[in-house]
Design an enzyme around this catalytic site. Structure first.
Site, PDB file in Angstrom:
ATOM      1  NE  ARG A  67      42.274  28.385  19.592  1.00 19.82           N
ATOM      2  CZ  ARG A  67      42.459  29.599  19.075  1.00 19.82           C
ATOM      3  NH1 ARG A  67      43.453  29.834  18.281  1.00 19.82           N
ATOM      4  NH2 ARG A  67      41.615  30.562  19.363  1.00 19.82           N
ATOM      5  NE  ARG A 113      46.774  29.909  13.195  1.00 20.98           N
ATOM      6  CZ  ARG A 113      46.336  31.034  13.738  1.00 20.98           C
ATOM      7  NH1 ARG A 113      46.202  32.112  13.006  1.00 20.98           N
ATOM      8  NH2 ARG A 113      46.053  31.095  15.022  1.00 20.98           N
ATOM      9  NE  ARG A 141      42.394  27.803   8.234  1.00 16.83           N
ATOM     10  CZ  ARG A 141      42.273  28.847   7.445  1.00 16.83           C
ATOM     11  NH1 ARG A 141      41.956  28.674   6.181  1.00 16.83           N
ATOM     12  NH2 ARG A 141      42.449  30.058   7.896  1.00 16.83           N
ATOM     13  CE1 TYR A 155      35.959  36.969  19.071  1.00 17.48           C
ATOM     14  CE2 TYR A 155      35.636  35.640  21.023  1.00 17.48           C
ATOM     15  CZ  TYR A 155      36.480  36.173  20.059  1.00 17.48           C
ATOM     16  OH  TYR A 155      37.810  35.912  20.109  1.00 17.48           O
TER      17      TYR A 155
HETATM   18  O1  CP3 Z   1      42.004  23.310  20.557  1.00 15.45           O
HETATM   19  C1  CP3 Z   1      41.812  22.794  19.440  1.00 15.45           C
HETATM   20  O2  CP3 Z   1      42.696  22.248  18.769  1.00 15.45           O
HETATM   21  C2  CP3 Z   1      40.393  22.749  18.927  1.00 15.45           C
HETATM   22  C3  CP3 Z   1      39.997  23.830  18.094  1.00 15.45           C
HETATM   23  C4  CP3 Z   1      39.754  25.237  18.639  1.00 15.45           C
HETATM   24  C5  CP3 Z   1      39.952  26.375  17.848  1.00 15.45           C
HETATM   25  N1  CP3 Z   1      39.485  27.469  18.520  1.00 15.45           N
HETATM   26  C6  CP3 Z   1      40.519  26.374  16.499  1.00 15.45           C
HETATM   27  C7  CP3 Z   1      40.954  27.632  15.879  1.00 15.45           C
HETATM   28  C8  CP3 Z   1      39.221  25.664  19.854  1.00 15.45           C
HETATM   29  C9  CP3 Z   1      38.890  24.864  21.098  1.00 15.45           C
HETATM   30  C10 CP3 Z   1      39.061  27.069  19.758  1.00 15.45           C
HETATM   31  C11 CP3 Z   1      38.477  27.885  20.836  1.00 15.45           C
HETATM   32  C12 CP3 Z   1      38.431  29.339  20.678  1.00 15.45           C
HETATM   33  N2  CP3 Z   1      38.179  30.076  19.551  1.00 15.45           N
HETATM   34  C13 CP3 Z   1      38.541  30.247  21.766  1.00 15.45           C
HETATM   35  C14 CP3 Z   1      38.715  29.856  23.208  1.00 15.45           C
HETATM   36  C15 CP3 Z   1      40.125  29.498  23.526  1.00 15.45           C
HETATM   37  C16 CP3 Z   1      41.088  30.626  23.472  1.00 15.45           C
HETATM   38  O3  CP3 Z   1      42.008  30.546  22.667  1.00 15.45           O
HETATM   39  O4  CP3 Z   1      40.944  31.581  24.270  1.00 15.45           O
HETATM   40  C17 CP3 Z   1      38.423  31.535  21.261  1.00 15.45           C
HETATM   41  C18 CP3 Z   1      38.490  32.833  22.033  1.00 15.45           C
HETATM   42  C19 CP3 Z   1      38.178  31.422  19.860  1.00 15.45           C
HETATM   43  C20 CP3 Z   1      37.937  32.502  18.883  1.00 15.45           C
HETATM   44  C21 CP3 Z   1      38.963  32.541  17.831  1.00 15.45           C
HETATM   45  N3  CP3 Z   1      39.096  31.604  16.832  1.00 15.45           N
HETATM   46  C22 CP3 Z   1      39.952  33.543  17.630  1.00 15.45           C
HETATM   47  C23 CP3 Z   1      40.139  34.762  18.507  1.00 15.45           C
HETATM   48  C24 CP3 Z   1      40.664  33.184  16.503  1.00 15.45           C
HETATM   49  C25 CP3 Z   1      41.735  33.993  15.821  1.00 15.45           C
HETATM   50  C26 CP3 Z   1      42.992  33.995  16.575  1.00 15.45           C
HETATM   51  C27 CP3 Z   1      43.871  32.929  16.033  1.00 15.45           C
HETATM   52  O5  CP3 Z   1      44.432  32.171  16.837  1.00 15.45           O
HETATM   53  O6  CP3 Z   1      44.004  32.904  14.806  1.00 15.45           O
HETATM   54  C28 CP3 Z   1      40.153  31.946  16.034  1.00 15.45           C
HETATM   55  C29 CP3 Z   1      40.625  31.155  14.880  1.00 15.45           C
HETATM   56  C30 CP3 Z   1      41.019  29.737  15.132  1.00 15.45           C
HETATM   57  N4  CP3 Z   1      40.327  28.858  15.901  1.00 15.45           N
HETATM   58  C31 CP3 Z   1      42.141  29.067  14.571  1.00 15.45           C
HETATM   59  C32 CP3 Z   1      42.107  27.751  15.043  1.00 15.45           C
HETATM   60  C33 CP3 Z   1      43.058  26.627  14.715  1.00 15.45           C
HETATM   61  C34 CP3 Z   1      43.113  29.655  13.579  1.00 15.45           C
HETATM   62  C35 CP3 Z   1      42.434  29.495  12.272  1.00 15.45           C
HETATM   63  C36 CP3 Z   1      43.327  29.485  11.073  1.00 15.45           C
HETATM   64  O7  CP3 Z   1      43.616  30.570  10.580  1.00 15.45           O
HETATM   65  O8  CP3 Z   1      43.642  28.382  10.604  1.00 15.45           O
END
Ligand code: CP3
Length: 345
Positions: free
Chosen positions: A23, A27, A36, A150
């Site tokens: 990640r 943010r 965003r 999911y």
């Molecule tokens: O790593 C990176 O920089 C690449 C991008 C990436 C994101 N999500 C961006 C994201 C990757 C590789 C993921 C994987 C992902 N997404 C996983 C597996 C890794 C982990 O964290 O366990 C999972 C379970 C998800 C599902 C997901 N996406 C959730 C549960 C959430 C909400 C929780 C949160 O952190 O806000 C997201 C949203 C998300 N995916 C954001 C980002 C940058 C936040 C989005 C925002 O509001 O800008």
């Protein structure tokens, strides 16, 4: 490519320990928040230019040794027929979760270019920028269980009651769902490699929280193996398997065919290597919350990870899970700089 990241994936010696963070685009960076503020998550993901820009932000700011394409694990489910939205303050929501066998039978298995062309194009843009700089780009997908969870639960879950009920009560429907996910993710990973990704990470974030070892071995591991084997038949880019909470059953996980294992922050790396075998590459495993601590403590926790890795070939420094939005950027920079300095030989 002979970047230190890819060398470490292959278990070869490197001049220092490569580092990137799960990640790493997100943010905690003001540049990301600015984008965003104008666009929804799905708009950023579907725009090759914006997702390329966001992917490059942490590379250009902190100097990580690998980029990961900006997207999410869930958008490929849209092409299968699921109605996904990222809801502010709540995370991802699926409005038509799979609750009837008929819905599983109706799921489509389209080729990646039909639903993920934006991400494939973004990979092309980023790899054109990074290949001359010898910085590899990681493509990724969700593991079948985490995606099924999911798709069936529809959002985050405390006890995974819906998805586990399906798994236990309807084994034939479970098999059909998991096979469809394997089909779609195999194609998606291969197309990401063709588009320019030089490593592929599979995120299994929910299996460890939901399942015991025997359930994982029976209902989940066969599909991870099938996915990894299908990808390996057609490409030799390294595959990284990251399972959160799956260190309890490392002896099962280590047989799934991946080249690199992402280890969460709960298991010391020396023990992880003991159960995986010294010839495997390991990615990990600083507790992401250590990045919120004062430098003295943060440095101590980085030192523990490096001491545990003990200069073994095949160590890729990473967090044990994704970086948190409230992480101070100074701590990220200091961590990257310190790892470079301490591990350079
Ligand atoms: O790593 C990176 O920089 C690449 C991008 C990436 C994101 N999500 C961006 C994201 C990757 C590789 C993921 C994987 C992902 N997404 C996983 C597996 C890794 C982990 O964290 O366990 C999972 C379970 C998800 C599902 C997901 N996406 C959730 C549960 C959430 C909400 C929780 C949160 O952190 O806000 C997201 C949203 C998300 N995916 C954001 C980002 C940058 C936040 C989005 C925002 O509001 O800008």
């Amino acid at each position: 490519m002979n970047s230190i990241f890819l060398k470490a994936c292959r278990g070869e010696a490197t001049e220092r320990t490569p580092v990137w963070f799960m990640r790493q685009a997100g943010r905690y960076m003001a540049e990301y928040r600015a984008i965003r503020a104008q666009k929804t998550m799905l708009q950023v993901i579907n725009s090759p230019e914006l997702s390329a820009e966001v992917t490059l932000q942490p590379i250009n700011t902190f100097g990580f040794d690998a980029a990961i394409i900006f997207s999410d694990i869930l958008p490929p489910l849209q092409g299968m027929g699921l109605d996904l939205e990222f809801v502010k303050g709540k995370g991802p929501v699926i409005y038509n979760p799979l609750r009837e066998n008929k819905q599983i039978d109706l799921l489509a298995t389209p080729p990646a270019e039909e639903s993920m062309q934006g991400t494939l194009d973004a990979i092309g843009l980023v790899s054109a920028e990074l290949t001359p700089r010898n910085i590899p780009l990681i493509g990724f997908c969700g593991a079948p269980f985490t995606l099924a969870a999911y798709a069936v639960e529809g959002s985050g879950s405390k006890n995974y009651a819906h998805v586990k009920s399906l798994m236990y009560s309807e084994p034939a429907a479970w098999d059909r769902l998991m096979n469809k996910l394997v089909t779609v993710m195999t194609d998606y990973l291969l197309k990401q490699a063709q588009a320019g990704a030089s490593a592929l990470q599979i995120f299994d974030s929910w299996a460890g929280a939901a399942l015991g070892k025997l359930e994982y071995a029976e209902y989940v591991d066969p599909y991870n193996r099938a996915l990894i084997a299908a990808v390996k038949r057609r490409t030799d880019v390294p595959i990284i398997y990251f399972g959160l909470g799956t260190t309890l059953y490392m002896d099962v996980v280590r047989e799934n065919g991946a080249d690199v294992y992402g280890v969460d922050w709960k298991l010391p790396l020396s023990e992880a290597w003991e159960s995986l075998g010294d010839n495997k590459a390991i990615q990990g495993n600083l507790d992401p919350i250590a990045l919120l601590a004062p430098w003295r403590e943060l440095k101590h926790r980085i030192d523990i990870v490096l001491d545990q890795a003990d200069g073994r070939n095949g160590h890729i420094f990473n967090l044990g899970h994704g970086i948190l939005p409230q992480t101070p950027i100074e701590n990220v920079q200091r961590t990257v700089d310190y790892i470079r300095e301490r591990t350079s030989n």
